[in-house]
Design an enzyme around this catalytic site. Sequence first.
Site, PDB file in Angstrom:
ATOM      1  N   ASN A   1      14.657 -36.248  70.991  1.00 58.43           N
ATOM      2  CA  ASN A   1      16.005 -36.055  71.475  1.00 58.43           C
ATOM      3  C   ASN A   1      16.836 -34.931  70.644  1.00 58.43           C
ATOM      4  O   ASN A   1      16.799 -35.275  69.339  1.00 58.43           O
ATOM      5  CB  ASN A   1      17.009 -37.065  71.743  1.00 58.43           C
TER       6      ASN A   1
ATOM      7  N   ILE B   1      15.487 -49.013  80.793  1.00 61.72           N
ATOM      8  CA  ILE B   1      14.440 -48.544  81.771  1.00 61.72           C
ATOM      9  C   ILE B   1      13.270 -49.220  80.979  1.00 61.72           C
ATOM     10  O   ILE B   1      12.816 -48.842  80.124  1.00 61.72           O
ATOM     11  CB  ILE B   1      14.388 -47.081  81.894  1.00 61.72           C
TER      12      ILE B   1
ATOM     13  N   TYR C   1      18.083 -20.036  78.960  1.00 62.04           N
ATOM     14  CA  TYR C   1      17.560 -21.038  77.634  1.00 62.04           C
ATOM     15  C   TYR C   1      17.744 -20.072  76.547  1.00 62.04           C
ATOM     16  O   TYR C   1      16.930 -18.970  76.421  1.00 62.04           O
ATOM     17  CB  TYR C   1      16.196 -21.610  77.826  1.00 62.04           C
TER      18      TYR C   1
END
Length: 554
Positions: free
Chosen positions: A141, A274, A474
């Site tokens: 991340n 999850i 991006y």
Amino acid sequence: MTSVEHMKWWGWGVEGVAFEHSNKPDFAPFVKQAVGLDLRKPAQAHLSFDELTVPASRASEEFIAELSTLVGQGHVTTDDQERVVHTYGKSIRDLLRIRANDLPRTPDLVVYPADEAEVASVVAAAVAADAVIIPFGGGTNIAGSLDPQPTEERVIISLDLGRLDRVLSIDEGSGLATIQAGAQGPSIEAQLGAKGWTMGHFPDSFTHSTLGGWVATRSSGMQSDKYGDIADITKGLRMVRPNGIVAIRPVPSASTGPSVREMIIGSEGRLGIITEVTVQVHRTPAVREVLGYFFPTWEAGLAAMHEIAESDASPSVTRVSNARESGFSLATRKASTGVSAQVTKGLMKVLTARGWDLEQLCLSFIGYEGSASHVRYEKGLVGSIVRKHGGIGVGKGPGALYDQKKFDTPYLRDFLLDRGAAADVSETAAPWSRLQEVYDAANDAANAAYDKLGVHGWIMCHLSHSYHSGACLYFTFAFITGDDPIGEYEQVKSAIQQSFVDHGGTLSHHHAVGVEHSPWMEQDISTEGVAIMRGLFDSADPGSNFNPGKILAD
């Protein structure tokens, strides 16, 4: 100890793999021109692990023993390096902090459950002890979604799902696969591919990120034009909560009130853990091709991508880089000789003769998948649109370059950091009618920030992930840092992010919110939108045990 493997504690990827520029003759001159960095200078030595100051674990022996009873000896650890690996993700801020020995708070222990039952038992024990639980997948991340809060006084558990790594079942009649949340991209595709299926989800972090992480951060992949974003791919899931399991059945569609499935997708661990996801899968295509195209200008490439999105064609990839990013891509090619080099020179002469300004040339990649006849049909449709906008096809060579480099770019950040330069990304999505405005504003904002800092900075961009109503832009930016690398980075990053929301874009298209993007949430989804989201988090997690401080500051 567990066999789960992790990336380097100090950078991207695995030990022994790094960006190499000695075989790319155009790269050093490009970097010198772009940011003023001389690659002939030796890289700076960064800290060894033994030089880090790692906070002592706050977990009691009794709590460690209790968790070890739940998941088995050898699957709970307070080892310093394990805790450091689980402290940060891989944002530029994270990498700067780790290299600066900035570790105000680390997880106190890392726990590796083997299945959903063990996850449930750990969650129950953690909540009973008023501990904090931060789920961990691959650690890729870049939005601060993993960071422990520096002021957190409670015991922090990093719950690593790496042992939950199997494809559990494939419903071939429905094109659905149920997969454990800790499975990483290559493992997923290998297990599905062995039976003739693909999920088709290939984010830049694919080689090290997990299915659970993709869902928790609302990921997109390089082939999302065809297969959809993770929110489209996810049809059902299971999530552990303190009092039981949220079970969302994999139905094609439902009218059952506000979507709990949608609430969980992108929740970054704030609602629970999850454990498995049921995703749509597709038969492995008979043909897969990625072709390269050149456009004379960014505006021409943008218009072509828009028309392709409106057409009957449905490519798997539609990407066009602006002139700056095209120059970067061409500079990272390995040296070519013989026929290949002569063909490239000849093509550039032809384009110059046609009146092209090669400084404005834009490189595009467009991907096709399916049966041979379908791919031929789509290439014909796209080819006519490209020619209409003044572009030309340049064959499979650039497509091979795209495949070669698509998962390697993150290594470049470490290479630049070693030499005193910071490089990072910001991405957004906006309607087609506002994309040029968003593009211009982000470039202006970055350059104004560079001027304020007094540095020679660089910003480049590509369009990807096309939709009916708009697309993703991006941006990649880089500059040589000074005495305050994080503060300087924040000035540039904040300027770009603010320009997004000021001109009709979202704060993030697929990199999640974490703590990096949370300051813009109210501007993005409105005050009342934040109030609804805060109410959800407060009611679902009244004790703030699940990854507190992410998405919305607590």
